[in-house]
Scaffold this active site. Structure first.
Site, PDB file in Angstrom:
ATOM      1  CG  ASP A   6      -1.594   1.406   1.395  1.00 16.49           C
ATOM      2  OD1 ASP A   6      -1.885   1.931   0.537  1.00 16.49           O
ATOM      3  OD2 ASP A   6      -1.986   1.644   2.656  1.00 16.49           O
ATOM      4  CB  VAL A   7       2.462   3.031  -2.963  1.00 16.04           C
ATOM      5  CG1 VAL A   7       3.521   4.163  -2.976  1.00 16.04           C
ATOM      6  CG2 VAL A   7       3.209   1.745  -3.124  1.00 16.04           C
ATOM      7  N   GLY A   8       1.323   4.987  -0.095  1.00 17.85           N
ATOM      8  CA  GLY A   8       0.879   6.268   0.126  1.00 17.85           C
ATOM      9  C   GLY A   8       1.891   7.344   0.048  1.00 17.85           C
ATOM     10  CG  ASN A   9       0.551  10.969  -1.414  1.00 19.70           C
ATOM     11  OD1 ASN A   9       1.162  11.350  -2.527  1.00 19.70           O
ATOM     12  ND2 ASN A   9      -0.499  11.206  -1.228  1.00 19.70           N
ATOM     13  CG  ASN A  11       5.089   6.083   6.268  1.00 19.69           C
ATOM     14  OD1 ASN A  11       6.120   6.089   6.278  1.00 19.69           O
ATOM     15  ND2 ASN A  11       4.120   6.523   7.192  1.00 19.69           N
ATOM     16  CB  VAL A  12       5.654   1.840   0.947  1.00 20.29           C
ATOM     17  CG1 VAL A  12       5.177   0.681   0.179  1.00 20.29           C
ATOM     18  CG2 VAL A  12       6.013   2.969  -0.196  1.00 20.29           C
ATOM     19  N   GLY A 108      -8.378   8.115  -6.157  1.00 18.16           N
ATOM     20  CA  GLY A 108      -7.188   7.646  -5.696  1.00 18.16           C
ATOM     21  C   GLY A 108      -7.428   5.928  -5.432  1.00 18.16           C
ATOM     22  CG  ASP A 110      -5.718   6.542  -0.887  1.00 16.44           C
ATOM     23  OD1 ASP A 110      -6.184   7.008  -1.915  1.00 16.44           O
ATOM     24  OD2 ASP A 110      -5.455   7.410   0.026  1.00 16.44           O
TER      25      ASP A 110
END
Length: 258
Positions: A6-9, A11-12, A108, A110
């Site tokens: 799960d790649v966020g702005n 953290n991954v 997005g 997410d």
């Protein structure tokens, strides 16, 4: 086993699934230029520390709001796990839900994953609040259709803007103030009151307006890193589910393999 990324702005988050159960998880700061080799050095050691082998992983799925990261994670999957990764929202891992907004392709990953997982776990109309780099508040109807939502600056972004654009205000930590008073007696207290209680008021006000617009009872589900912090001081949330986005990835991978 399934490895979900799960790649966020900010953290991954990597999670290792057996079915829909998380067996292990690891977090690393998001850096779009981090290569597949760099990910491998870090991740393979962590797998070993948790008692797993790379051969245990036969599926990989990536959900990302940082498009540049997908290539390097794909290299990681192919080179080190000999697995062709699934990309959430593409090919046979299409969202599989109605996205009832003006520009469905702009949604997005997410938020789509949150909607998929929330509908799978909870009944009826839903409001999902995801406390990430940005805070999103999304409406999912009783059929599982994504109906739209709200994007607001995350609380840390708000604090960064406040500190970064003023000459004398200090950096403070995000935490619940010691007192419920909203009349601060020093600069640090005044900043914390403004950021923390201001953010609580923002969330409560927007959810109240959203519920009124939906016009039917709606369960409020909170996820993201700061959900537990705000759950301590508001009765707004019906459920706090920190793994909602990861569960959405596991559900998509499950559908793709069935």
């Amino acid at each position: 086993m399934l490895l979900a990324a799960d790649v966020g702005n900010t953290n991954v988050v990597f999670a290792l699934f057996e079915g829909r159960e998380i067996k292990a998880r690891w977090r690393i700061a998001t850096e779009a230029r981090r290569t597949g080799d760099e990910y491998a050095v870090w991740l393979l050691q962590l797998l070993q520390l948790e008692g797993f082998k790379r051969e245990d992983i036969d599926q990989i799925i990536i959900g990302s709001v940082v498009p540049r990261s997908i290539h390097n994670l794909t290299v990681l999957a192919r080179k080190y796990f000999d697995v062709e990764p699934m990309i959430a929202g593409a090919g046979n891992t299409d969202w599989g839900i109605a996205i009832d907004v003006d520009e469905p392709r702009s949604l997005g990953a997410d938020r789509a994953l949150d909607a998929i997982a929330a509908h799978a776990k909870y009944e009826g109309d839903l409001i999902v609040i995801d406390f990430g780099t940005a805070t999103t508040i999304d409406a999912i109807d009783f059929n599982g259709a994504y109906k739209g939502g709200i994007i607001a600056p995350g609380i840390n972004l708000s604090l960064d803007a406040l500190v970064g654009n003023t000459a004398k205000l200090p950096r403070i930590a995000i935490e619940k103030p010691d007192s419920d008073s909203v009349i601060g007696r020093n600069t640090e207290d005044q900043m914390l009151i403004g950021v923390f209680w201001g953010y609580v008021s923002l969330i409560e006000g927007l959810v109240a307006r959203m519920k009124k617009e939906i016009g039917r009872p709606a369960k409020v589900v909170a996820t993201g890193g700061l959900a537990l912090l705000f759950d301590e001081i508001t009765d707004l949330f019906d459920e706090v589910d920190s793994d909602l986005t990861l569960l959405g990835l596991a559900i998509l991978a499950e559908r793709a393999s069935s």
